[in-house]
Design a protein around this motif. Structure first.
Motif, PDB file in Angstrom:
ATOM      1  N   GLU A  64       1.407   3.984  -3.027  1.00 53.36           N
ATOM      2  CA  GLU A  64       1.109   5.398  -2.746  1.00 53.36           C
ATOM      3  C   GLU A  64       2.253   6.296  -3.185  1.00 53.36           C
ATOM      4  OE1 GLU A  64       0.372   8.402   1.076  1.00 53.36           O
ATOM      5  OE2 GLU A  64       0.513   6.227   1.387  1.00 53.36           O
TER       6      GLU A  64
ATOM      7  N   PRO B 210       5.365   8.636   1.447  1.00 53.91           N
ATOM      8  CA  PRO B 210       4.059   8.040   1.766  1.00 53.91           C
ATOM      9  C   PRO B 210       3.542   8.509   3.114  1.00 53.91           C
ATOM     10  CG  PRO B 210       5.806   6.419   2.062  1.00 53.91           C
ATOM     11  CD  PRO B 210       6.444   7.616   1.440  1.00 53.91           C
TER      12      PRO B 210
ATOM     13  N   SER C  37       2.313   9.130  -6.276  1.00 50.17           N
ATOM     14  CA  SER C  37       2.486  10.550  -5.963  1.00 50.17           C
ATOM     15  C   SER C  37       3.902  11.046  -6.217  1.00 50.17           C
ATOM     16  CB  SER C  37       2.126  10.798  -4.497  1.00 50.17           C
ATOM     17  OG  SER C  37       3.074  10.170  -3.628  1.00 50.17           O
TER      18      SER C  37
ATOM     19  N   ASN D  21       0.818  -1.207   0.000  1.00 52.29           N
ATOM     20  CA  ASN D  21       0.000   0.000   0.000  1.00 52.29           C
ATOM     21  C   ASN D  21       0.855   1.262   0.000  1.00 52.29           C
ATOM     22  OD1 ASN D  21      -2.507  -1.257  -0.097  1.00 52.29           O
ATOM     23  ND2 ASN D  21      -2.663  -1.450   2.128  1.00 52.29           N
TER      24      ASN D  21
END
Length: 214
Positions: free
Chosen positions: A75, A83, A79, A71
């Motif tokens: 992320e 994170p 981006s 996860n």
């Protein structure tokens, strides 16, 4: 509303989009994330087949850890930024002594039916998956140029090594993974093959001024 936001994002000029990834890095990251998903999916498939509670505990703890790391990796890849959660460290619950030597065991052969699937095989598949992903993360980490994503990948390599060692110890304890040794004299010969370098070596002068070697 969500569709409208997505359309606005797609219509933004290239300079406003996330461009802090190299082209080769994008392919590597797709392979890494797909590899993580593969491990998670296969662990889920294995779970109903596990019989030993100790192995089930290892599978569940590793599944939950890998999911959390997947996860945050997804992320920061999307981006390009740090994170929302920090990477964590995987700690095995039991550290057993390694058993050395070989003992007779049944010859291996392909399964004839699902009834042949046992913990020995499942733990072996788990170990293979974890070791493969450890190699994949290592290769990708030295290719990624985004500093945040590189750090996230590099921090996970040690965790996968730890998970692989935990599965190995489980297998070794149950004689699923036996560790042969060389004869004592051969071990000693191999150990004495290398010695430390004495003193400070005399390095040659640097040729930074461009003068040719004489």
């Amino acid at each position: 509303m969500q569709e409208q936001s997505q359309n606005q994002l797609n219509n933004q000029p290239p300079a406003m989009l996330n461009r802090n990834h190299g082209g080769h890095e994008l392919f590597d990251m797709h392979e890494v994330l797909s590899g993580m998903i593969s491990v998670l999916d296969q662990f889920m498939i294995f779970r109903p087949l596990v019989q030993d509670k100790e192995l089930l505990s290892i599978l569940d703890r590793q599944y939950n850890f890998i999911l959390s790391q997947y996860n945050l990796t997804a992320e920061c890849f999307t981006s390009g930024q740090k994170p929302s959660q920090e990477t964590s460290t995987y700690m095995m619950q039991e550290v057993a002594q390694v058993n050395y030597g070989l003992s007779p065991s049944q010859p291996k052969k392909p399964y004839q039916s699902l009834n042949d699937v046992k913990d020995a095989g499942i733990s072996g598949y788990m170990l293979g998956l974890i070791k493969t992903n450890a190699s994949l993360l290592t290769m990708a980490a030295v290719e990624v140029v985004n500093p945040v994503v590189r750090r996230v990948l590099a921090s996970q390599v040690e965790n996968y090594i730890e998970m692989a060692y935990e599965i190995f110890l489980y297998q070794n304890k149950h004689a699923y993974y036996q560790v042969p040794q060389l004869a004592t004299s051969d071990i000693q010969t191999m150990l004495n093959t290398y010695v430390q370098s004495p003193g400070q070596p005399q390095l040659p002068n640097n040729n930074s001024n461009g003068i040719g070697l004489q």
